[in-house]
Design an enzyme around this catalytic site. Structure first.
Site, PDB file in Angstrom:
ATOM      1  N   ARG A  86       0.827  -1.205   0.000  1.00 28.24           N
ATOM      2  CA  ARG A  86       0.000   0.000   0.000  1.00 28.24           C
ATOM      3  C   ARG A  86       0.866   1.262   0.000  1.00 28.24           C
ATOM      4  O   ARG A  86       0.513   2.264  -0.598  1.00 28.24           O
ATOM      5  CB  ARG A  86      -0.899   0.027   1.236  1.00 28.24           C
ATOM      6  N   GLU A 153     -10.806  -0.949  -5.493  1.00 27.33           N
ATOM      7  CA  GLU A 153     -11.368   0.001  -4.539  1.00 27.33           C
ATOM      8  C   GLU A 153     -10.436   1.194  -4.314  1.00 27.33           C
ATOM      9  O   GLU A 153      -9.219   1.057  -4.373  1.00 27.33           O
ATOM     10  CB  GLU A 153     -11.608  -0.693  -3.196  1.00 27.33           C
TER      11      GLU A 153
END
Length: 458
Positions: A86, A153
């Site tokens: 991430r 997402e």
């Protein structure tokens, strides 16, 4: 590799990707189930599909996890990405993957590579979605596309302000603009990628109009780049009329602010706050979430489990959570009726609040610049954010029904009528003004408080 030129990628990522033409052909012709097909089927059926969160570091363990959850009946499954990936720390993710993959808190897709990603997609007969939390997801997105994932997402606000301390909004908005531009190219080629927007934000007492305003602005930015399929996710707050009003408002607001040819699917995240420790009480809350999703017309619900109070749920608990959520949205509870006048009133005021937040930002030609300026000035804000790019002046609180209101609206551009209504509704629900911390804590522990009020014998 010029085929991927719309995304500014690391050289190491580009070198490992298949060609753009091969990626598009695989997405279009592989025969794998797609997210948009699953969402369309849910819309036709009038029942939300259920999707659990799940992600582990090892490839073999990830395959086993997906296989173990598939029999529970999810309509979509998740590959949750690890924290190193991430944050674009791909080398760290690869090192931990080699040394001890169990130390990763998700699946490091970039380290595993797109070929293994295709193995995941082929493992089960439902579509997979990538969930992560990255303000700059470009390399992850490229690998996800090459792997054949059809749902991704996040957004430039929702995956920055709640998660990051000091990533400029202009930076994250530009990164996500590139992602959405690629989705636009794919749509032109006949491939629809579902772009789910994370209205959950900080997940703690998020006022519904804040959630919907952020996702609508991200949606406007996405459709400007050609995105044609959007899932707009909303976090369950806890009061059924307010939650149903918010979910039902998604389609009405989409019709007002988005082009008619964009597919929009409301999504409910089951309660993201503190969960009851008693597992029977937790199961009841999970069931309640499924019911709220169905009553609100959601097309998908992200389920919770009866192990939320204890940490990351195991596969068995997640399977039970899927079953329980499906039960909440089933015909068994179709007898449940709400106060329609109360829902209509909530929808009216919620949509007014959203318009007062969104319309000033949409006045100019530079949407990204207007979003940045609005956060700088506090005209957009997210409560309890760690980001230095949000003022966090907004203070939410529950009224006597449990609905979430604005105790302090900060610099949000609300009219006097909206501010007065929030103040009036909180007269009996805001607690002692001199005990601010205790009041906010009690509002956060809302369902935990209810569990304590009705103790279950050991």
């Amino acid at each position: 590799m010029a085929d991927w030129a719309d995304l500014h990628l690391a050289d190491t990522t580009v070198d490992g990707l298949p060609s753009w033409a091969e990626t598009v052909a695989h997405l279009r012709d592989s025969g794998a189930p797609t997210a948009v097909a699953a969402l369309r089927a849910a819309r036709r059926a009038g029942r939300p599909i259920v999707q659990p969160r799940c992600g582990v570091g090892s490839h073999d363990a990830m395959i086993e996890l997906l296989r173990s959850l598939a029999p529970a009946g999810p309509g979509m499954l998740t590959v949750t990405i690890d924290s190193f990936t991430r944050l674009r720390q791909f080398d760290h993710a690869a090192r931990v993957l080699r040394e001890n993959p169990a130390d990763l808190n998700g699946y490091p897709l970039v380290a595993h590579g797109w070929q293994r990603g295709r193995e995941l997609v082929a493992t089960v007969d439902v579509p997979l979605e990538i969930r992560h939390g990255s303000p700059d997801p470009r390399d992850l997105f490229a690998v996800s596309l090459a792997a054949g994932f059809t749902s991704f997402e996040g957004g430039g606000i929702g995956y920055n302000i709640p998660y990051c301390k000091d990533v400029p909004l202009a930076t994250s908005l530009e990164c996500w603009r590139q992602v959405d531009a690629v989705c636009g190219r794919l749509a032109e080629a006949g491939v629809l990628v579902d772009r789910e927007l994370f209205g959950t934000l900080t997940a703690v007492l998020v006022p519904p109009s804040t959630s919907l305003a952020v996702t609508l602005l991200e949606a406007r930015a996405a459709v400007a780049q050609g995105v044609r399929c959007l899932s707009i996710a909303y976090p369950q707050g806890g009061e059924v009329h307010q939650d149903v009003a918010a979910l039902r408002s998604i389609r009405e607001l989409a019709a007002r602010y988005l082009p008619a040819d964009v597919e929009v699917y409301p999504v409910l995240h089951e309660f993201m706050g503190v969960f009851p420790r008693d597992r029977r009480a937790a199961d009841a809350l999970v069931l309640y979430g499924g019911l709220v999703a169905r009553l609100g017309g959601a097309d998908k619900v992200i389920n919770k489990t009866n192990q939320e109070a204890y940490g990351i749920p195991d596969a068995a608990a997640n399977a039970t959570g899927i079953h329980t959520t499906l039960l909440g949205g089933s015909a068994l509870l179709d007898f449940v009726r709400l106060d329609t006048d109360r829902v209509a009133e909530e929808m009216h005021w919620l949509q007014r609040e959203v318009a007062e937040l969104v319309d000033p930002v949409l006045d100019g030609d530079d949407l990204a610049g207007a979003i940045v300026a609005a956060f700088d000035a506090g005209r957009l804000d997210v409560p309890f954010s760690a980001s230095v790019h949000a003022r966090s002046e907004v203070v939410p609180s529950r009224d006597h029904t449990g609905a979430i209101r604005y105790r302090e609206a900060g610099s949000l551009p609300f009219s006097a009528e909206v501010r007065r209504r929030n103040a009036d509704l909180l007269r009996h629900g805001a607690g002692d003004p001199g005990r601010f911390i205790e009041t906010v804590s009690a509002d956060i522990d809302y369902f935990l408080h209810h569990e304590r009020a009705f103790p279950v014998p050991a």
